[in-house]
Design a protein around this motif. Structure first.
Motif, PDB file in Angstrom:
ATOM      1  N   LEU A 118     -11.855  -8.840 -46.769  1.00 25.11           N
ATOM      2  CA  LEU A 118     -11.929  -8.805 -45.313  1.00 25.11           C
ATOM      3  C   LEU A 118     -11.611 -10.187 -44.738  1.00 25.11           C
ATOM      4  O   LEU A 118     -12.238 -11.174 -45.104  1.00 25.11           O
ATOM      5  CB  LEU A 118     -13.336  -8.380 -44.869  1.00 25.11           C
ATOM      6  CG  LEU A 118     -13.609  -8.323 -43.366  1.00 25.11           C
ATOM      7  CD1 LEU A 118     -12.769  -7.233 -42.702  1.00 25.11           C
ATOM      8  CD2 LEU A 118     -15.088  -8.093 -43.113  1.00 25.11           C
ATOM      9  N   LEU A 119     -10.618 -10.235 -43.854  1.00 25.26           N
ATOM     10  CA  LEU A 119     -10.283 -11.462 -43.135  1.00 25.26           C
ATOM     11  C   LEU A 119     -10.677 -11.289 -41.676  1.00 25.26           C
ATOM     12  O   LEU A 119     -10.618 -10.179 -41.141  1.00 25.26           O
ATOM     13  CB  LEU A 119      -8.779 -11.750 -43.214  1.00 25.26           C
ATOM     14  CG  LEU A 119      -8.220 -12.061 -44.589  1.00 25.26           C
ATOM     15  CD1 LEU A 119      -6.708 -12.275 -44.513  1.00 25.26           C
ATOM     16  CD2 LEU A 119      -8.899 -13.279 -45.192  1.00 25.26           C
ATOM     17  N   PHE A 162      -9.738  -8.760 -37.099  1.00 23.10           N
ATOM     18  CA  PHE A 162     -10.078  -8.627 -38.520  1.00 23.10           C
ATOM     19  C   PHE A 162      -8.986  -7.843 -39.213  1.00 23.10           C
ATOM     20  O   PHE A 162      -8.170  -7.182 -38.579  1.00 23.10           O
ATOM     21  CB  PHE A 162     -11.432  -7.930 -38.695  1.00 23.10           C
ATOM     22  CG  PHE A 162     -11.393  -6.457 -38.371  1.00 23.10           C
ATOM     23  CD1 PHE A 162     -11.196  -5.513 -39.373  1.00 23.10           C
ATOM     24  CD2 PHE A 162     -11.534  -6.020 -37.057  1.00 23.10           C
ATOM     25  CE1 PHE A 162     -11.143  -4.163 -39.065  1.00 23.10           C
ATOM     26  CE2 PHE A 162     -11.479  -4.666 -36.753  1.00 23.10           C
ATOM     27  CZ  PHE A 162     -11.276  -3.739 -37.745  1.00 23.10           C
ATOM     28  N   LYS A 163      -9.005  -7.919 -40.529  1.00 19.42           N
ATOM     29  CA  LYS A 163      -8.093  -7.091 -41.326  1.00 19.42           C
ATOM     30  C   LYS A 163      -8.724  -6.856 -42.678  1.00 19.42           C
ATOM     31  O   LYS A 163      -9.160  -7.793 -43.350  1.00 19.42           O
ATOM     32  CB  LYS A 163      -6.737  -7.777 -41.508  1.00 19.42           C
ATOM     33  CG  LYS A 163      -5.706  -6.903 -42.180  1.00 19.42           C
ATOM     34  CD  LYS A 163      -4.335  -7.567 -42.165  1.00 19.42           C
ATOM     35  CE  LYS A 163      -3.246  -6.640 -42.631  1.00 19.42           C
ATOM     36  NZ  LYS A 163      -1.931  -7.317 -42.581  1.00 19.42           N
ATOM     37  N   GLU A 164      -8.776  -5.585 -43.057  1.00 13.21           N
ATOM     38  CA  GLU A 164      -9.248  -5.240 -44.389  1.00 13.21           C
ATOM     39  C   GLU A 164      -8.038  -5.288 -45.323  1.00 13.21           C
ATOM     40  O   GLU A 164      -6.970  -4.748 -45.003  1.00 13.21           O
ATOM     41  CB  GLU A 164      -9.881  -3.854 -44.399  1.00 13.21           C
ATOM     42  CG  GLU A 164     -11.194  -3.827 -43.609  1.00 13.21           C
ATOM     43  CD  GLU A 164     -11.877  -2.494 -43.648  1.00 13.21           C
ATOM     44  OE1 GLU A 164     -12.941  -2.408 -44.291  1.00 13.21           O
ATOM     45  OE2 GLU A 164     -11.333  -1.543 -43.062  1.00 13.21           O
ATOM     46  N   LEU A 165      -8.204  -5.962 -46.439  1.00 14.94           N
ATOM     47  CA  LEU A 165      -7.108  -6.113 -47.392  1.00 14.94           C
ATOM     48  C   LEU A 165      -7.238  -5.087 -48.503  1.00 14.94           C
ATOM     49  O   LEU A 165      -8.334  -4.877 -49.030  1.00 14.94           O
ATOM     50  CB  LEU A 165      -7.125  -7.528 -47.993  1.00 14.94           C
ATOM     51  CG  LEU A 165      -6.992  -8.671 -47.002  1.00 14.94           C
ATOM     52  CD1 LEU A 165      -7.110  -9.996 -47.732  1.00 14.94           C
ATOM     53  CD2 LEU A 165      -5.683  -8.580 -46.235  1.00 14.94           C
ATOM     54  N   PRO A 166      -6.112  -4.477 -48.882  1.00 11.98           N
ATOM     55  CA  PRO A 166      -6.183  -3.530 -50.003  1.00 11.98           C
ATOM     56  C   PRO A 166      -6.493  -4.264 -51.295  1.00 11.98           C
ATOM     57  O   PRO A 166      -6.128  -5.434 -51.459  1.00 11.98           O
ATOM     58  CB  PRO A 166      -4.783  -2.912 -50.033  1.00 11.98           C
ATOM     59  CG  PRO A 166      -3.899  -3.889 -49.319  1.00 11.98           C
ATOM     60  CD  PRO A 166      -4.774  -4.640 -48.354  1.00 11.98           C
ATOM     61  N   ALA A 167      -7.162  -3.591 -52.187  1.00 19.06           N
ATOM     62  CA  ALA A 167      -7.542  -4.192 -53.484  1.00 19.06           C
ATOM     63  C   ALA A 167      -6.330  -4.496 -54.324  1.00 19.06           C
ATOM     64  O   ALA A 167      -5.292  -3.921 -54.216  1.00 19.06           O
ATOM     65  CB  ALA A 167      -8.489  -3.267 -54.227  1.00 19.06           C
TER      66      ALA A 167
END
Length: 167
Positions: A118-119, A162-167
């Motif tokens: 998470l950024l 915000f931005k959720e990053l893929p694994a």
């Protein structure tokens, strides 16, 4: 890096920051800060660089620093999955060539390599930066009134992204 290389990069980062201030971006400073103080602050950042706490990504063209972005990892044990993006700037003369997008892509790669999922970031609401982050897939979480000062000292609302990053 050697002390001479550090001095050079700190001076270049201060120049990019001053350019950002003159174009209305504060990056955590007021336009009254002065070049010497900015350079000193970047020396502290470079001296204290530790890939476990923060990373600085620098964009260069023809051996000249034209952009920067910083990634600061959360120090909270229950938040080791998130990091804050700070001081994203591209020199005025180098804008609109994709440098900012490439900086953000490198920030995201560095974050994923370190297990960050998470950024988040803030910027002044109603500025070109808002459209930039939204185009990169960062949803706006909300706006806080009088969050920080513009370079001229005027209080301004802050937009949170915000931005959720893929694994």
């Amino acid at each position: 890096m050697s002390p001479t290389e550090a001095d050079g990069i700190c001076a270049a980062l201060a120049n990019v920051h001053l350019d950002a201030l003159r174009s209305g971006m504060s990056l955590g400073a007021l336009d009254s800060i002065g070049r010497r103080a900015l350079e000193r602050s970047y020396r502290e950042v470079v001296r204290g660089l530790d890939e476990r706490t923060r990373i600085v990504v620098v964009a260069e063209e023809d051996s000249e620093v034209v952009g920067m972005a910083k990634l600061v990892f959360s120090g909270a044990t229950n938040a080791d999955h998130r990091a804050e993006v700070q001081r994203v700037a591209v020199a005025t003369a180098a804008r609109n060539r994709g440098i900012g997008s490439r900086l953000m892509a490198e920030i995201e790669v560095a974050a994923r390599e370190r297990g960050i999922a998470l950024l988040w970031l803030t910027t002044h609401d109603g500025t070109e930066a808002c459209a930039f982050y939204e185009a990169l897939g960062y949803p706006k979480l909300g706006v806080m009134p009088n969050y920080s000062r513009r370079p001229d000292g005027t209080l301004w609302p802050g937009a949170f992204y915000f931005k959720e990053l893929p694994a």
